[in-house]
Design a protein around this motif. Sequence first.
Motif, mmCIF file in Angstrom:
data_model
loop_
_atom_site.group_PDB
_atom_site.id
_atom_site.type_symbol
_atom_site.label_atom_id
_atom_site.label_comp_id
_atom_site.label_asym_id
_atom_site.label_seq_id
_atom_site.Cartn_x
_atom_site.Cartn_y
_atom_site.Cartn_z
ATOM 1 N N GLU A 11 0.844 -1.202 0.000
ATOM 2 C CA GLU A 11 0.000 0.000 0.000
ATOM 3 C C GLU A 11 0.875 1.247 0.000
ATOM 4 N N ALA A 12 1.929 1.234 0.832
ATOM 5 C CA ALA A 12 2.814 2.402 0.913
ATOM 6 C C ALA A 12 3.530 2.635 -0.413
ATOM 7 N N ALA A 13 3.840 1.545 -1.129
ATOM 8 C CA ALA A 13 4.593 1.651 -2.382
ATOM 9 C C ALA A 13 3.689 1.893 -3.577
ATOM 10 N N ARG A 31 17.697 3.128 -0.517
ATOM 11 C CA ARG A 31 16.787 3.838 0.385
ATOM 12 C C ARG A 31 16.796 5.339 0.077
ATOM 13 N N ALA A 32 17.978 5.885 -0.195
ATOM 14 C CA ALA A 32 18.081 7.318 -0.489
ATOM 15 C C ALA A 32 17.329 7.644 -1.778
ATOM 16 N N THR A 36 13.882 10.110 -2.335
ATOM 17 C CA THR A 36 13.678 11.243 -3.249
ATOM 18 C C THR A 36 12.395 11.042 -4.043
ATOM 19 N N ARG A 37 12.063 9.788 -4.306
ATOM 20 C CA ARG A 37 10.901 9.446 -5.124
ATOM 21 C C ARG A 37 9.616 9.548 -4.322
ATOM 22 N N ASP A 38 9.689 9.091 -3.070
ATOM 23 C CA ASP A 38 8.478 8.943 -2.258
ATOM 24 C C ASP A 38 8.864 8.931 -0.782
ATOM 25 N N PRO A 39 8.899 10.111 -0.145
ATOM 26 C CA PRO A 39 9.352 10.186 1.257
ATOM 27 C C PRO A 39 8.504 9.340 2.208
ATOM 28 N N LEU A 40 7.190 9.261 1.937
ATOM 29 C CA LEU A 40 6.319 8.483 2.827
ATOM 30 C C LEU A 40 6.672 6.998 2.740
ATOM 31 N N LEU A 41 6.973 6.519 1.537
ATOM 32 C CA LEU A 41 7.372 5.127 1.378
ATOM 33 C C LEU A 41 8.687 4.885 2.104
ATOM 34 N N CYS A 46 11.463 2.343 6.971
ATOM 35 C CA CYS A 46 12.266 2.435 8.194
ATOM 36 C C CYS A 46 11.478 1.958 9.400
ATOM 37 N N GLY A 47 10.249 1.511 9.186
ATOM 38 C CA GLY A 47 9.383 1.110 10.286
ATOM 39 C C GLY A 47 9.936 -0.080 11.060
#
Lengths: 81, 150
Positions: A11-13, A31-32, A36-41, A46-47
């Motif tokens: 869902e996040a992706a 990850r970096a 840049t593409r999707d900060p929320l993802l 990192c959860g």
Amino acid sequence: MRVLFFGRLVEAAGGRALSAPDDIGTLAALRAWLETRDPLLAEALCGKGVRAAVNKVIATDDFMALTAEDEVAFMPPLSGG
Amino acid sequence: MICVQEHPFEPAALLAAFSHPDGGACASFVGRVRGGGVMQLVLEHYPGFTEAEIARIEAEAHARFDLIDTLIVHRHGAMRPGETIVLTAALARHRKDALAAVDYLMDRLKTEAPFWKREITPAGEAWIEPRAEDYAAAAAWERTMGEEKA
């Protein structure tokens, strides 16, 4: 390279899989790039309990040998049985 | 033996075939989808990775207990209340090993088997994660392992 998401991370992706640039060589760089593409993802990745696997082997964040042919998977906490 | 499969299985038939001349003790556990408002349970898995992780857990059970054979059958995909999700069984010479191995395998599978569960109810969908009790049960095996080694 192929990046896969499982469980609630789909869902996040916004989907099961995406393509990352072939020249990304480390998990940290991946990850970096995702940040840049999707900060929320990137934040979801990192959860607590989220793990990464490279070619179906668990990898830690300092993994350094990614190539264009690799498959990276991000997995939230597991729930079998 | 490990089977990760989408189609339903019949535990009685599998257990009837699970035997060995030296296997005087056979213990098993069957997990089914609970009712109570759940319309469907959907389990995702990561083909290749899921089987490898279950194999690792199975190998650790064999290292820890004196076993002749183990059987783990785990479904993925969509399931309805009453359907089987998982079967674990252990064959040993003696009952303590067989019973403890099944308990151990289920505690490890509940927290470490690479599946992701989604429950579908009339109110909507929700992701299911292990309960605190599941993590505590798995951790308890680590502590007793420490005591066994001491």
